[in-house]
Enzyme design. Structure first.
Site: not given
Length: 308
Positions: A11-12, A132
């Site tokens: 993620d991110d 998110h």
């Protein structure tokens, strides 16, 4: 024997150059098989270029809670913004939502703008799209999110219901409360996503193994617990057609080299999470040879959403 297809999602991606490099290093080491891009991240264009260069499967990490919107008309005078002109934050977004302060048409417009920016950066639509800080399963938001996925033909998402979560006594009470809230929201989202024809892997893991709680042992324990629970509810594999003898799992991870201010973030600079030593700890754990050998001996095949 049950075939396990494991999607390890970093993620991110796009948060900062150091997170990008850490995720790429994990991918090249065979430790991450899929990434989720923050299009409002300060290094999103760099991330998209890295994904292209190394042929990294990439989806969209829709962000409504950190930094700035990408939709031009929402950058001023929008219900999605706090008094400082940024998104409300992980808990602030939830508070504003519970008070009825968020305009769902603005949520939809921002999600659409993020899909369009993803397409502009990568040259294609995302094969999968998640949220998110798990905003995509929140009340009201879940409906708008599902509409956007259906509108663009995005088939896959994430539903963060982790088997065995309630037994993880190492998770601090305050964090567990947040996780259980995410779980409840996720249970309430299943029917909505199903009605819109959206799919997700059979099993989700990633809350119990985040940051300092990640180890080779904790990953395997989470996988074993999840598979045991899944198979206990399913017919005997011998009674199923061959394609149904496969179980799909998504492991959510956040590896990287810690952000160094002022570089990074989604408009407000890097947060404590991205600057933490725990990002490097995840990277080092995921790339351990013993974890890789575990996958081989246990008939686990790493893949991406494109392979489902």
């Amino acid at each position: 024997m049950l075939q396990v297809k494991l999607i390890v999602t970093g993620d991110d991606f796009g948060y900062c150059p150091r997170r990008n490099q850490g995720i790429v290093d994990c991918f090249l080491a065979g430790a991450v098989s899929n990434v989720s891009l923050l299009v409002n991240g300060s290094a999103a264009a760099d991330a998209a270029e890295l994904a292209r260069r190394y042929d990294i499967p990439i989806g969209l990490h829709a962000n409504l809670s950190e930094g700035s919107p990408v939709c031009e008309v929402l950058k001023t005078n929008s219900s999605l913004l706090n008094q400082d002109g940024f998104f409300h934050g992980k808990m602030g977004f939830r508070t504003a939502l519970s008070k009825g302060l968020l305009n769902m048409s603005e949520v939809k417009r921002e999600l659409q703008a993020q899909v369009e920016l993803f397409r502009e950066l990568t040259g294609h639509l995302p094969p999968h799209m998640d949220g998110h800080q798990h905003v995509h399963v929140l009340p009201e938001v879940r409906h708008v999110f599902a509409e956007v996925l259906e509108e663009y033909g995005i088939k896959y998402t994430r539903v963060p219901i982790e088997p065995g979560l309630h037994n993880c006594d190492w998770i601090p009470p305050s964090l567990m409360d947040f996780y259980l809230g995410v779980e409840e929201d996720s249970f309430n989202t299943v029917d909505v996503f199903t009605r819109h024809g959206i799919r997700w892997p059979d099993i989700y893991i990633g809350l119990s193994t985040m940051g300092k709680n990640m180890s080779v042992g904790s990953i395997w324990s989470a996988i074993d617990t999840a598979i045991a629970e899944f198979t206990s509810k399913a017919p005997s594999p011998a009674l199923l057609p061959p394609q149904s003898r496969t179980v799909t799992i998504e492991l959510m991870v956040h590896p990287g080299y810690p952000s160094v201010p002022p570089a990074g973030g989604c408009g407000e600079g890097p947060d404590d999470f991205s600057q933490s030593w725990e990002r490097l700890h995840e990277l080092q754990t995921l790339t351990k040879p013993e974890l890789q050998s575990h996958y081989k001996t246990r008939n686990v095949q790493l893949c991406s959403f494109k392979d489902l």
